[in-house]
Scaffold this active site. Structure first.
Site, PDB file in Angstrom:
ATOM      1  N   ASP A  63       6.790   2.752   6.266  1.00  0.00           N
ATOM      2  CA  ASP A  63       6.714   2.148   4.928  1.00  0.00           C
ATOM      3  C   ASP A  63       6.790   3.195   3.825  1.00  0.00           C
ATOM      4  OD1 ASP A  63       6.528  -0.288   6.115  1.00  0.00           O
ATOM      5  OD2 ASP A  63       4.460  -0.689   5.562  1.00  0.00           O
TER       6      ASP A  63
ATOM      7  N   SER B 141       0.837  -1.209   0.000  1.00  0.00           N
ATOM      8  CA  SER B 141       0.000   0.000   0.000  1.00  0.00           C
ATOM      9  C   SER B 141       0.867   1.252   0.000  1.00  0.00           C
ATOM     10  CB  SER B 141      -0.939   0.002   1.215  1.00  0.00           C
ATOM     11  OG  SER B 141      -0.209   0.095   2.430  1.00  0.00           O
TER      12      SER B 141
END
Length: 282
Positions: free
Chosen positions: A86, A28
């Protein structure tokens, strides 16, 4: 983006990825970073860094900061309360930046890290980062005196791991690997305590331990993927035996390395045949 900069022209966006989704591999964030970079470039908020004759190019530090900030907003939409790790790694690569965790600013990853061999194993157990993060938050609110020390310990493990990784490039001694392996094991136990483990991940750890290897979950846990550290002298025989036993559990397993550049603009000539085929079919 349109509210902050000029209008984005009408565009078609084609997404192609080799990353399994919902498996703890940051798919994502990779999507959010690429989308932010593309839209910011399309509306003129950042430059198009690719010069004639170049196959790849990256943006300036200031532009990468902007990409990262918008990608983080995308992660918030998907996950609710992400750490920011991330999207930062997706923006800068293996080793950059800071994040705010529990009110403290912390460095993300060592500024120089060695290339580490790992086994990456997908348990194929689906999970939701948002649900898992909410579960941890609920535990913290319910048992703050128990959970906060566990989180402090996880933080200390991360800091110790960072110190080891920073020391390794200047002195690539094999003595560092047993320390990393022990940190893997301690971290995995702590992650089980806070409620993000899963029987499939426990099985993964048992299988690799039977081959003398050390593993832990990656991402939010609850299934998804685990990583197994491979020492430089780990024999091909041991790696293949571990992979065979992991696949026998119904898992997918790949040998790979930690470390890659961050978000990059590619010319069409630099893309591999599979990607070009996907683009031509769209």
């Amino acid at each position: 983006v349109c509210l902050c900069f000029r209008d984005v022209p009408s565009v078609d966006i084609l997404v192609w990825s080799e990353l399994p989704t919902g498996a703890g591999l940051g798919s994502s964030a990779a999507y959010a970073v690429c989308l932010a970079a593309a839209l910011l470039t399309a509306c003129g908020a950042i430059s198009c860094p690719l010069k004639e004759g170049e196959s790849t190019a990256r943006w300036t530090e200031e532009e990468l900061n902007l990409i990262n900030s918008w990608a983080f907003q995308g992660e918030r939409v998907i996950h609710g309360n992400p750490s920011g790790v991330d999207n930062a790694v997706g923006t800068w690569g293996i080793c950059w930046g800071t994040m705010k965790e529990r009110g403290k600013e912390m460095s993300l990853v060592a500024s120089r890290v060695p290339t580490l061999r790992i086994l990456l194993t997908n348990t194929k157990v689906p999970r939701s980062t948002k649900v898992l993060v909410a579960g941890v938050k609920e535990k913290i609110l319910k048992f703050p005196a128990i959970m906060n020390p566990v989180l402090d310990s996880i933080d200390a493990i991360s800091q110790e791991c960072q110190s080891v990784l920073e020391a390794m490039p200047a002195n690539p001694s094999p003595e560092y690997y047993p320390v990393l392996e022990e940190l893997f094991d301690i971290n995995q136990h702590h992650l089980n305590v806070i409620g993000v483990g899963h029987p499939s991940l426990d099985r993964l750890c048992r299988v690799t331990a039977s081959h003398g290897l050390h593993s832990k979950l990656t991402g939010a846990g609850g299934g998804g993927c685990g990583i197994t550290l491979l020492r430089p002298d780990t024999s091909l025989l041991a790696v293949e035996a571990a992979k065979r036993d992991l696949c026998a559990c119904g898992f997918e397993c790949w040998e790979t390395k930690i470390g890659a550049p961050g978000v990059t603009l590619h010319s069409s000539s630099s893309l591999n045949a599979e990607v070009l085929h996907v683009l031509s079919e769209s």
